[in-house]
Write a protein that holds these residues in place. Structure first.
Motif, PDB file in Angstrom:
ATOM      1  N   ASP A  62       0.859  -1.176   0.000  1.00 14.79           N
ATOM      2  CA  ASP A  62       0.000   0.000   0.000  1.00 14.79           C
ATOM      3  C   ASP A  62       0.899   1.231   0.000  1.00 14.79           C
ATOM      4  O   ASP A  62       1.660   1.433   0.944  1.00 14.79           O
ATOM      5  N   VAL A  63       0.831   1.987  -1.075  1.00 18.36           N
ATOM      6  CA  VAL A  63       1.620   3.217  -1.190  1.00 18.36           C
ATOM      7  C   VAL A  63       0.629   4.369  -1.182  1.00 18.36           C
ATOM      8  O   VAL A  63      -0.293   4.384  -1.997  1.00 18.36           O
ATOM      9  N   ARG A  64       0.783   5.295  -0.260  1.00 11.18           N
ATOM     10  CA  ARG A  64      -0.194   6.389  -0.135  1.00 11.18           C
ATOM     11  C   ARG A  64       0.470   7.757  -0.113  1.00 11.18           C
ATOM     12  O   ARG A  64       1.271   8.042   0.776  1.00 11.18           O
ATOM     13  N   GLY A  65       0.141   8.522  -1.104  1.00  7.64           N
ATOM     14  CA  GLY A  65       0.560   9.931  -1.118  1.00  7.64           C
ATOM     15  C   GLY A  65       2.059  10.141  -1.024  1.00  7.64           C
ATOM     16  O   GLY A  65       2.513  11.098  -0.412  1.00  7.64           O
ATOM     17  N   VAL A  66       2.822   9.245  -1.667  1.00  9.08           N
ATOM     18  CA  VAL A  66       4.278   9.318  -1.489  1.00  9.08           C
ATOM     19  C   VAL A  66       4.906  10.398  -2.366  1.00  9.08           C
ATOM     20  O   VAL A  66       4.674  10.457  -3.565  1.00  9.08           O
ATOM     21  N   ARG A  67       5.678  11.231  -1.703  1.00  8.64           N
ATOM     22  CA  ARG A  67       6.449  12.264  -2.385  1.00  8.64           C
ATOM     23  C   ARG A  67       7.915  12.103  -2.036  1.00  8.64           C
ATOM     24  O   ARG A  67       8.259  11.733  -0.914  1.00  8.64           O
ATOM     25  N   LYS A  68       8.758  12.390  -3.031  1.00  7.87           N
ATOM     26  CA  LYS A  68      10.200  12.288  -2.812  1.00  7.87           C
ATOM     27  C   LYS A  68      10.912  13.274  -3.734  1.00  7.87           C
ATOM     28  O   LYS A  68      10.647  13.306  -4.932  1.00  7.87           O
ATOM     29  N   SER A  69      11.776  14.066  -3.132  1.00 11.52           N
ATOM     30  CA  SER A  69      12.585  15.000  -3.930  1.00 11.52           C
ATOM     31  C   SER A  69      14.058  14.674  -3.766  1.00 11.52           C
ATOM     32  O   SER A  69      14.488  14.189  -2.728  1.00 11.52           O
ATOM     33  N   PHE A  70      14.797  14.971  -4.805  1.00 13.77           N
ATOM     34  CA  PHE A  70      16.259  15.006  -4.702  1.00 13.77           C
ATOM     35  C   PHE A  70      16.639  16.462  -4.921  1.00 13.77           C
ATOM     36  O   PHE A  70      16.416  16.979  -6.031  1.00 13.77           O
ATOM     37  N   GLY A  71      17.164  17.119  -3.919  1.00 15.54           N
ATOM     38  CA  GLY A  71      17.419  18.553  -4.036  1.00 15.54           C
ATOM     39  C   GLY A  71      16.112  19.266  -4.334  1.00 15.54           C
ATOM     40  O   GLY A  71      15.125  19.072  -3.624  1.00 15.54           O
ATOM     41  N   GLY A 125       3.375  12.374  -5.354  1.00 18.95           N
ATOM     42  CA  GLY A 125       2.096  11.929  -4.811  1.00 18.95           C
ATOM     43  C   GLY A 125       1.666  10.631  -5.472  1.00 18.95           C
ATOM     44  O   GLY A 125       0.805  10.605  -6.333  1.00 18.95           O
ATOM     45  N   ILE A 126       2.313   9.545  -5.050  1.00 18.92           N
ATOM     46  CA  ILE A 126       2.033   8.229  -5.638  1.00 18.92           C
ATOM     47  C   ILE A 126       1.097   7.442  -4.722  1.00 18.92           C
ATOM     48  O   ILE A 126       1.354   7.312  -3.526  1.00 18.92           O
ATOM     49  N   ASP A 127       0.018   6.943  -5.314  1.00 18.97           N
ATOM     50  CA  ASP A 127      -0.892   6.015  -4.629  1.00 18.97           C
ATOM     51  C   ASP A 127      -0.912   4.724  -5.436  1.00 18.97           C
ATOM     52  O   ASP A 127      -1.176   4.756  -6.638  1.00 18.97           O
ATOM     53  N   LEU A 128      -0.638   3.628  -4.763  1.00 16.14           N
ATOM     54  CA  LEU A 128      -0.590   2.347  -5.464  1.00 16.14           C
ATOM     55  C   LEU A 128      -0.914   1.234  -4.482  1.00 16.14           C
ATOM     56  O   LEU A 128      -0.398   1.231  -3.365  1.00 16.14           O
ATOM     57  N   ALA A 129      -1.765   0.315  -4.908  1.00 13.43           N
ATOM     58  CA  ALA A 129      -2.082  -0.843  -4.068  1.00 13.43           C
ATOM     59  C   ALA A 129      -1.829  -2.100  -4.887  1.00 13.43           C
ATOM     60  O   ALA A 129      -2.201  -2.178  -6.052  1.00 13.43           O
ATOM     61  N   VAL A 130      -1.169  -3.059  -4.266  1.00 15.00           N
ATOM     62  CA  VAL A 130      -0.895  -4.342  -4.925  1.00 15.00           C
ATOM     63  C   VAL A 130      -1.426  -5.451  -4.028  1.00 15.00           C
ATOM     64  O   VAL A 130      -1.024  -5.550  -2.868  1.00 15.00           O
ATOM     65  N   ARG A 131      -2.316  -6.242  -4.551  1.00 17.53           N
ATOM     66  CA  ARG A 131      -2.876  -7.344  -3.766  1.00 17.53           C
ATOM     67  C   ARG A 131      -1.940  -8.555  -3.768  1.00 17.53           C
ATOM     68  O   ARG A 131      -1.186  -8.762  -4.726  1.00 17.53           O
ATOM     69  N   ALA A 132      -2.037  -9.345  -2.709  1.00 17.55           N
ATOM     70  CA  ALA A 132      -1.206 -10.550  -2.601  1.00 17.55           C
ATOM     71  C   ALA A 132      -1.437 -11.441  -3.809  1.00 17.55           C
ATOM     72  O   ALA A 132      -2.574 -11.640  -4.249  1.00 17.55           O
TER      73      ALA A 132
END
Ligand code: ADP
Ligand code: MG
Length: 250
Positions: free
Chosen positions: A3-12, A19-26
């Motif tokens: 479960d990925v919710r609202g992920v933000r990542k910067s380099f500099g 803003g990544i939302d992703l769900a992967v089921r088993a």
């Protein structure tokens, strides 16, 4: 499972994940497509905490990645705990990343013995079974440089499986291979998919995506532009950027 919710990542000053939302089921296979620089590798790396997110959160199999919740507070995990958490997530890189000074067998048993404290004899038995599974039972005593790229990548997959991960992440596993060696690696990954292994695979192999993916995700400039079944995303893309990308790789 993921479960990925609202992920933000910067380099500099560059925001690479916006803003990544992703769900992967088993048991499902998610294929991530997208142009170079769109943030695919960074997304995979945040999932096993090789990169720390700036905001949002990720959980794998019910556990927050890199953090522990206590009441309504979050505490960062210590390095040792991060490493333990990471052993549940297999990662297969574009360039195999095998230990050059170790034999194939020793590459595979290294983490189970040192990180999971598995008895050596047991680890060797498991490694042999895994080599059988990836079609390299006769190469246990070879060194990586004595193998083709396709064989090295199959060893890397066996090594990832040796930790009995709940999740396998593949970052362009066939991009560094000569074209004639791509199929043998994809066949191993397809076999894992059939056995219900939960996987996220970054690849430009559209045929593989069509055949194996439960969900195809298209990323561009740090965002998921669209996601859906292979038919939906590959045959009836809703977004111009997806169409433009597909017209280049197909
Ligand atoms: P992709 O895998 O889709 O090609 P990446 O996730 O590797 O994209 O990279 C996305 C962007 O982030 C690129 O512009 C890349 O140059 C930048 N980037 C990735 N890792 C770092 C890093 N460690 N430091 C600075 N910039 C980075
Ligand atoms: Mg990449």
């Amino acid at each position: 499972m993921v479960d990925v919710r609202g992920v933000r990542k910067s380099f500099g000053t560059t925001e690479v994940l916006r803003g990544i939302d992703l769900a992967v089921r088993a048991g499902e296979v998610t294929v991530v497509l997208g142009p170079s620089g769109s943030g695919k590798s960074t997304l995979l790396r945040t999932i096993n905490h090789l990169e720390k997110v700036d905001s949002g959160w990720i959980s794998v199999d019910g556990a927050l990645v890199g953090y522990r919740r206590s009441g309504n507070k979050l505490y960062e995990l210590r390095e040792r705990e991060v490493l333990r958490q990471r052993t549940r997530i297999g990662f297969v890189f574009q360039n195999f990343n095998l230990f050059p000074h170790l034999t194939v067998l020793d590459n595979i048993i290294e983490a189970p013995v040192s990180a999971l404290r598995k008895p050596r004899k047991e680890a060797v038995e498991a490694a042999k079974a895994l080599l059988e599974k990836v079609g390299l039972a006769d190469r246990a005593d070879s060194y990586p440089k004595q193998l083709s790229g396709g064989q090295q990548q199959r060893v890397a997959i066996a090594r990832a499986l040796a930790l009995e991960p709940k999740l396998l992440l593949f970052d362009e596993p066939t991009s560094a291979l000569d074209p004639e060696l791509v199929g043998e690696v994809l066949d191993v990954i397809k076999g894992l998919a059939r056995q219900g292994t939960t996987m996220i695979v970054v690849t430009h192999e559209i045929g593989f995506a069509r055949e194996v993916a439960d969900t195809v995700v298209f990323m561009d400039a740090g965002r998921i532009v669209e996601q859906g079944t292979p038919e939906a995303v590959l045959d009836h893309p809703a977004h111009e950027r997806t169409r433009a990308f597909l017209s280049k790789v197909l």
